[in-house]
Design a protein around this motif. Structure first.
Motif, PDB file in Angstrom:
ATOM      1  N   MET A   1     -15.869  42.007  44.440  1.00 26.36           N
ATOM      2  CA  MET A   1     -16.250  40.695  43.949  1.00 26.36           C
ATOM      3  C   MET A   1     -17.350  40.860  42.899  1.00 26.36           C
ATOM      4  O   MET A   1     -18.312  41.584  43.093  1.00 26.36           O
ATOM      5  N   SER A   2     -17.193  40.203  41.798  1.00 22.60           N
ATOM      6  CA  SER A   2     -18.227  40.241  40.765  1.00 22.60           C
ATOM      7  C   SER A   2     -19.351  39.286  41.146  1.00 22.60           C
ATOM      8  O   SER A   2     -19.184  38.394  41.963  1.00 22.60           O
ATOM      9  N   GLY A   3     -20.492  39.473  40.536  1.00 18.33           N
ATOM     10  CA  GLY A   3     -21.624  38.601  40.798  1.00 18.33           C
ATOM     11  C   GLY A   3     -21.447  37.248  40.145  1.00 18.33           C
ATOM     12  O   GLY A   3     -20.489  37.004  39.405  1.00 18.33           O
ATOM     13  N   GLN A   4     -22.376  36.366  40.422  1.00 14.47           N
ATOM     14  CA  GLN A   4     -22.335  35.027  39.853  1.00 14.47           C
ATOM     15  C   GLN A   4     -23.713  34.653  39.328  1.00 14.47           C
ATOM     16  O   GLN A   4     -24.726  34.972  39.950  1.00 14.47           O
ATOM     17  N   ILE A   5     -23.723  33.970  38.202  1.00 10.98           N
ATOM     18  CA  ILE A   5     -24.943  33.426  37.632  1.00 10.98           C
ATOM     19  C   ILE A   5     -24.782  31.912  37.630  1.00 10.98           C
ATOM     20  O   ILE A   5     -23.886  31.375  36.993  1.00 10.98           O
ATOM     21  N   PHE A   6     -25.647  31.232  38.373  1.00  5.10           N
ATOM     22  CA  PHE A   6     -25.599  29.784  38.484  1.00  5.10           C
ATOM     23  C   PHE A   6     -26.583  29.187  37.476  1.00  5.10           C
ATOM     24  O   PHE A   6     -27.739  29.603  37.420  1.00  5.10           O
ATOM     25  N   TYR A   7     -26.122  28.225  36.704  1.00  9.98           N
ATOM     26  CA  TYR A   7     -26.981  27.618  35.696  1.00  9.98           C
ATOM     27  C   TYR A   7     -26.770  26.112  35.679  1.00  9.98           C
ATOM     28  O   TYR A   7     -25.789  25.595  36.196  1.00  9.98           O
ATOM     29  N   ARG A   8     -27.756  25.406  35.108  1.00  6.23           N
ATOM     30  CA  ARG A   8     -27.649  23.955  34.969  1.00  6.23           C
ATOM     31  C   ARG A   8     -28.255  23.543  33.641  1.00  6.23           C
ATOM     32  O   ARG A   8     -29.018  24.289  33.037  1.00  6.23           O
ATOM     33  N   GLU A   9     -27.888  22.344  33.221  1.00  5.40           N
ATOM     34  CA  GLU A   9     -28.453  21.807  31.986  1.00  5.40           C
ATOM     35  C   GLU A   9     -29.860  21.302  32.266  1.00  5.40           C
ATOM     36  O   GLU A   9     -30.138  20.759  33.333  1.00  5.40           O
ATOM     37  N   ARG A  10     -30.750  21.515  31.329  1.00  7.24           N
ATOM     38  CA  ARG A  10     -32.128  21.059  31.476  1.00  7.24           C
ATOM     39  C   ARG A  10     -32.196  19.545  31.535  1.00  7.24           C
ATOM     40  O   ARG A  10     -31.345  18.848  31.001  1.00  7.24           O
ATOM     41  N   GLN A  11     -33.237  19.035  32.152  1.00  2.58           N
ATOM     42  CA  GLN A  11     -33.411  17.595  32.297  1.00  2.58           C
ATOM     43  C   GLN A  11     -33.846  16.923  30.998  1.00  2.58           C
ATOM     44  O   GLN A  11     -33.352  15.879  30.634  1.00  2.58           O
ATOM     45  N   LYS A  12     -34.793  17.522  30.297  1.00  4.93           N
ATOM     46  CA  LYS A  12     -35.401  16.876  29.129  1.00  4.93           C
ATOM     47  C   LYS A  12     -34.890  17.493  27.835  1.00  4.93           C
ATOM     48  O   LYS A  12     -35.627  18.151  27.115  1.00  4.93           O
ATOM     49  N   VAL A  13     -33.641  17.259  27.534  1.00  4.61           N
ATOM     50  CA  VAL A  13     -33.050  17.757  26.297  1.00  4.61           C
ATOM     51  C   VAL A  13     -32.596  16.559  25.485  1.00  4.61           C
ATOM     52  O   VAL A  13     -31.898  15.687  25.983  1.00  4.61           O
ATOM     53  N   LYS A  14     -32.994  16.522  24.232  1.00  7.83           N
ATOM     54  CA  LYS A  14     -32.590  15.426  23.352  1.00  7.83           C
ATOM     55  C   LYS A  14     -31.312  15.826  22.627  1.00  7.83           C
ATOM     56  O   LYS A  14     -31.147  16.974  22.234  1.00  7.83           O
ATOM     57  N   ASP A  15     -30.411  14.879  22.449  1.00  6.52           N
ATOM     58  CA  ASP A  15     -29.190  15.150  21.701  1.00  6.52           C
ATOM     59  C   ASP A  15     -29.537  15.503  20.260  1.00  6.52           C
ATOM     60  O   ASP A  15     -30.383  14.856  19.638  1.00  6.52           O
ATOM     61  N   GLY A  16     -28.903  16.547  19.759  1.00 10.64           N
ATOM     62  CA  GLY A  16     -29.130  16.961  18.391  1.00 10.64           C
ATOM     63  C   GLY A  16     -30.277  17.932  18.219  1.00 10.64           C
ATOM     64  O   GLY A  16     -30.478  18.473  17.149  1.00 10.64           O
ATOM     65  N   SER A  17     -31.051  18.152  19.273  1.00 13.52           N
ATOM     66  CA  SER A  17     -32.153  19.117  19.148  1.00 13.52           C
ATOM     67  C   SER A  17     -31.574  20.531  19.174  1.00 13.52           C
ATOM     68  O   SER A  17     -30.525  20.773  19.745  1.00 13.52           O
ATOM     69  N   LYS A  18     -32.252  21.429  18.548  1.00 12.46           N
ATOM     70  CA  LYS A  18     -31.749  22.793  18.454  1.00 12.46           C
ATOM     71  C   LYS A  18     -32.485  23.723  19.416  1.00 12.46           C
ATOM     72  O   LYS A  18     -32.678  24.888  19.146  1.00 12.46           O
ATOM     73  N   THR A  19     -32.913  23.177  20.543  1.00 12.44           N
ATOM     74  CA  THR A  19     -33.592  23.985  21.548  1.00 12.44           C
ATOM     75  C   THR A  19     -32.583  24.435  22.603  1.00 12.44           C
ATOM     76  O   THR A  19     -31.565  23.781  22.816  1.00 12.44           O
TER      77      THR A  19
END
Length: 70
Positions: A1-19
């Protein structure tokens, strides 16, 4: 079994920002130390390819007064 990396989208992200928009929440079955706070999706894919892990996106719970994202 390969490993897993769990990720989520940040809470404070503005649409169109390049961060970077994502955070690593957990790592299972992979010997990986993470030093950065925020990542771009392409960077996460590079990490997964280099370690042989699968990327798993965590869905938000919606909170108390927020509608669930489908």
């Amino acid at each position: 079994m390969s490993g897993q990396i769990f990720y989520r989208e940040r809470q404070k992200v503005k649409d169109g920002s390049k961060t970077p928009r994502f955070r690593i929440a957990a790592v299972a079955g992979v010997d990986l130390k993470v030093y950065a706070d925020h990542f771009r999706l392409g960077e996460l894919k590079q990490l997964a390819d280099a370690t042989g892990a699968d990327l798993v996106e965590l869905k938000g719970g919606g909170g108390k007064n927020k509608p669930d994202k489908a």
